[in-house]
Design an enzyme around this catalytic site. Sequence first.
Site, mmCIF file in Angstrom:
data_model
loop_
_atom_site.group_PDB
_atom_site.id
_atom_site.type_symbol
_atom_site.label_atom_id
_atom_site.label_comp_id
_atom_site.label_asym_id
_atom_site.label_seq_id
_atom_site.Cartn_x
_atom_site.Cartn_y
_atom_site.Cartn_z
ATOM 1 N N SER A 109 4.747 2.768 7.786
ATOM 2 C CA SER A 109 4.402 1.581 6.999
ATOM 3 C C SER A 109 5.558 1.165 6.098
ATOM 4 O O SER A 109 6.136 1.984 5.392
ATOM 5 C CB SER A 109 3.163 1.858 6.152
ATOM 6 O OG SER A 109 2.020 1.984 6.952
ATOM 7 N N ASP B 216 0.218 -7.677 1.465
ATOM 8 C CA ASP B 216 0.682 -6.301 1.631
ATOM 9 C C ASP B 216 2.205 -6.211 1.620
ATOM 10 O O ASP B 216 2.798 -5.443 2.373
ATOM 11 C CB ASP B 216 0.119 -5.683 2.908
ATOM 12 C CG ASP B 216 0.176 -4.147 2.873
ATOM 13 O OD1 ASP B 216 0.214 -3.577 1.763
ATOM 14 O OD2 ASP B 216 0.215 -3.530 3.960
ATOM 15 N N HIS C 144 0.816 -1.217 0.000
ATOM 16 C CA HIS C 144 0.000 0.000 0.000
ATOM 17 C C HIS C 144 0.851 1.269 0.000
ATOM 18 O O HIS C 144 0.352 2.353 -0.284
ATOM 19 C CB HIS C 144 -0.995 0.004 1.174
ATOM 20 C CG HIS C 144 -0.383 0.247 2.521
ATOM 21 N ND1 HIS C 144 -0.003 -0.759 3.367
ATOM 22 C CD2 HIS C 144 -0.104 1.401 3.186
ATOM 23 C CE1 HIS C 144 0.465 -0.254 4.496
ATOM 24 N NE2 HIS C 144 0.420 1.074 4.410
#
Length: 458
Positions: free
Chosen positions: A307, A226, A190
């Site tokens: 992230s 992910d 992402h």
Amino acid sequence: MTDTNPGAQQPESGHAPGGGEPTPPSPWSPHGHGAVEEPQYASGAAAQPQEAPYVPPQEPPQVLFGSAVGGQPPPYVPPAHTQTYPTPPPSTPPRRSSGLVVRVAVLALLVGGGAGAVGGLLVADRNARTAPSALDTAPPAKQASAPAPSGTVEAVADKLLPSVVQLRTRSGEGSGFVIRQDGLIVTNNHVIAEAAQDGANNTLKVSFQDGQVVDGTVLGRDSSSDVAVVQAKGVSGKTPVALGRSDDLKTGQSVVAIGSPFDLSGTVTSGIVSSLHRPTSAGGDETGQATVLDAIQTDAAINPGNSGGPLVNMSGQVIGINSAIYSPNGGGGGRGQQQGGSVGIGFAIPIDQARRTADEIVKTGKATQTVLGVSVQTPQTGTAGAQVSQVTGGGAAAQAGIQVGDVVTKMDDRRIDTSDALVAAVRSKAPGDKVTLTIGNGTRTVQVTLGGQPAPTN
């Protein structure tokens, strides 16, 4: 010397007993000449009459201890042709003046208190100027440069910071870590999804800790796990991380998170492993199950921008990829969580799962997704488990005899409470792994060999 003894008796006439010069009438005597005027007072003091200079006697009587020799002291006879010094009676201030006397005393007290306060301030100021101060102490000698003690956050930071990068796209930023000297980087899908959709427009920038900024290219990605792999262009000599393992983690174990929260590159935070095997949705496909992770929960501060960065054990080994945070206003996982800040609940992809996916991408450009071959939902009866709503023909579940309506309550020794828990448990395994599924209350178990399919890249 004037006798002011109030006990002495005074004659009623102007003559002293036994002869001698007549005593002039006292102005204070009721038998004196002329009208008797009351003394006037100001502030409680008697007015003093005008008087002639006092001439002392040639031979004053001898007084021992306040009494004349020979008994009763004789009356004092002034010399001839002199005016006696008037001896006023003991004055008693009128009652009307007593309030004024009290007010004067209070005023004097107040004035004295003010003077004391001023003096106290001056003394305190003088003491403050002369008291020891930390500013007067020379700073300690600069500590000699030495390696940080092993197993400390400082040591972990020293080891990992050169390997952590910041990744930028047109509309956001994230983190990643180097796994090869030529700038091969692992991150979240992402984080780079937008740049992957832009193709060869070079909208992905990689910033290293030494200040070098280069373009990056997406080699491959898996939205269901992910995980993505990025190649930094034209670099060499970068420091790769050491990968650990996540299957032996313990709740309460100390960990360190490193990344670029809120565009603050090279940020280090520390905490513990709060829980293991936490089903979590993290970015990528927003349909839910497509991005469910078997996550490591940590209280190390993770914020938007973290992230893709590493979660590290105290030996400096990467044991997870920071991917999501819980936000009370985020309404769940994934991108909604990226709008809030850390509340002490963050989630990381276990490195065992991420390593397998990244290795496939590096070698083939694609990843394989582990599947059971069913669609599941949480039972509507309110009981725990994952209820099978659809079975894929020819898939792993069909081959094992799993049917629609079956409720899976355990996979191996792991309890399954919800449909997401079953998806996360399956994703934690590799294609070809054998697992045992418990159906219902345990009266039936099924042996399943998990299958695989190409991982989605949307």
